[in-house]
Design a protein around this motif. Structure first.
Motif, mmCIF file in Angstrom:
data_model
loop_
_atom_site.group_PDB
_atom_site.id
_atom_site.type_symbol
_atom_site.label_atom_id
_atom_site.label_comp_id
_atom_site.label_asym_id
_atom_site.label_seq_id
_atom_site.Cartn_x
_atom_site.Cartn_y
_atom_site.Cartn_z
ATOM 1 N N ALA A 14 -6.299 49.263 -17.044
ATOM 2 C CA ALA A 14 -6.057 48.603 -17.948
ATOM 3 C C ALA A 14 -4.739 48.753 -18.675
ATOM 4 N N GLY A 15 -4.094 47.926 -19.160
ATOM 5 C CA GLY A 15 -2.592 48.132 -19.811
ATOM 6 C C GLY A 15 -1.704 47.774 -18.750
ATOM 7 N N GLY A 16 -2.018 47.780 -17.465
ATOM 8 C CA GLY A 16 -1.060 47.567 -16.355
ATOM 9 C C GLY A 16 -0.637 46.206 -16.031
ATOM 10 N N SER A 17 0.012 45.522 -14.872
ATOM 11 C CA SER A 17 0.712 44.343 -14.828
ATOM 12 C C SER A 17 0.386 44.269 -13.165
ATOM 13 N N LEU A 18 0.334 42.983 -13.271
ATOM 14 C CA LEU A 18 0.360 42.610 -11.611
ATOM 15 C C LEU A 18 1.067 41.207 -11.761
ATOM 16 N N ARG A 19 1.512 40.859 -10.553
ATOM 17 C CA ARG A 19 1.998 39.394 -10.229
ATOM 18 C C ARG A 19 1.501 38.827 -9.111
ATOM 19 N N LEU A 20 0.809 37.772 -9.194
ATOM 20 C CA LEU A 20 0.297 36.829 -8.295
ATOM 21 C C LEU A 20 1.291 35.755 -7.707
ATOM 22 N N SER A 21 1.111 35.430 -6.604
ATOM 23 C CA SER A 21 1.939 34.479 -5.769
ATOM 24 C C SER A 21 1.126 33.447 -5.306
ATOM 25 N N CYS A 22 1.374 32.294 -5.182
ATOM 26 C CA CYS A 22 0.940 31.144 -4.395
ATOM 27 C C CYS A 22 1.851 30.280 -3.761
ATOM 28 N N ALA A 23 1.959 30.471 -2.370
ATOM 29 C CA ALA A 23 2.973 29.814 -1.571
ATOM 30 C C ALA A 23 2.114 28.485 -1.001
ATOM 31 N N ALA A 24 2.870 27.564 -1.199
ATOM 32 C CA ALA A 24 2.508 26.007 -0.774
ATOM 33 C C ALA A 24 3.189 25.449 0.470
ATOM 34 N N SER A 25 2.020 25.177 1.304
ATOM 35 C CA SER A 25 2.726 24.509 2.774
ATOM 36 C C SER A 25 2.684 22.960 2.183
ATOM 37 N N VAL A 26 3.705 22.425 1.870
ATOM 38 C CA VAL A 26 3.570 21.007 1.548
ATOM 39 C C VAL A 26 5.093 20.458 1.712
ATOM 40 N N ARG A 27 5.195 19.156 2.038
ATOM 41 C CA ARG A 27 6.424 18.490 2.222
ATOM 42 C C ARG A 27 7.041 18.458 1.121
ATOM 43 N N THR A 28 6.661 17.919 -0.256
ATOM 44 C CA THR A 28 7.307 17.836 -1.480
ATOM 45 C C THR A 28 6.808 18.501 -2.474
ATOM 46 N N PHE A 29 7.003 19.701 -2.628
ATOM 47 C CA PHE A 29 6.408 20.557 -3.653
ATOM 48 C C PHE A 29 6.510 20.041 -5.194
ATOM 49 N N THR A 30 7.509 19.384 -5.286
ATOM 50 C CA THR A 30 7.895 19.006 -6.637
ATOM 51 C C THR A 30 6.901 17.585 -7.051
ATOM 52 N N ASN A 31 6.157 17.199 -5.932
ATOM 53 C CA ASN A 31 5.354 16.063 -6.321
ATOM 54 C C ASN A 31 3.913 16.714 -7.089
ATOM 55 N N TYR A 32 4.000 17.957 -7.378
ATOM 56 C CA TYR A 32 2.709 18.731 -7.656
ATOM 57 C C TYR A 32 2.725 19.462 -9.018
ATOM 58 N N ASP A 33 1.717 19.263 -9.891
ATOM 59 C CA ASP A 33 1.513 20.315 -10.841
ATOM 60 C C ASP A 33 0.786 21.256 -10.173
ATOM 61 N N LEU A 34 0.696 22.571 -10.832
ATOM 62 C CA LEU A 34 0.082 23.772 -10.091
ATOM 63 C C LEU A 34 -0.615 24.455 -11.353
ATOM 64 N N ALA A 35 -1.664 25.263 -11.083
ATOM 65 C CA ALA A 35 -2.505 25.851 -12.141
ATOM 66 C C ALA A 35 -3.045 27.246 -11.463
#
Length: 123
Positions: A14-35
């Motif tokens: 508790a009190g610590g930090s983490l960074r999650l990553s999500c890599a996408a395999s897709v032709r046009t990444f900017t066509n997508y909203d992400l959540a």
């Protein structure tokens, strides 16, 4: 078709930090909203953070506002969730999701999902 792979989960105090990553395999990444969503056993899925296709619009769940930050790197086709000041209540499986960009509310209509990554926050 969009294939999403999350990483970065783990055990943190508790009190610590983490960074999650999500890599996408897709032709046009900017066509997508992400959540990012999260879920614990027996509970409904909770909205955590969302970002539009450009990165210019974001939204956060009330329980994480001020502690979590979502960002995306369109060149790397990756979305991140920086989680600070973690609490035991943040313990959950975190899922990355994508939808074709839309002007609708950032929380709805996600069609593509990753397999999830476990985040455990110890007290």
């Amino acid at each position: 078709q969009v294939h999403l792979v999350e990483s970065g989960g783990g055990l943190v105090q508790a009190g610590g930090s983490l960074r999650l990553s999500c890599a996408a395999s897709v032709r046009t990444f900017t066509n997508y909203d992400l959540a990012w969503f999260r879920q614990t056993p027996g509970n409904e899925r909770e909205s955590v953070a969302a970002v539009d296709w450009s990165g210019g619009k974001t939204d956060y769940g009330d329980s994480v506002k001020g502690r979590f930050t979502i960002s995306r790197d369109n060149a790397k086709k990756t979305v991140y969730l920086q989680m600070n000041s973690l609490k035991p209540d943040d313990t959950a499986v975190y899922f990355c999701a994508a939808r074709l960009y839309s002007n609708s509310n950032l929380w709805y209509d996600y069609f593509y999902w990753g397999q999830g990554t476990q985040v455990t926050v110890s007290s």
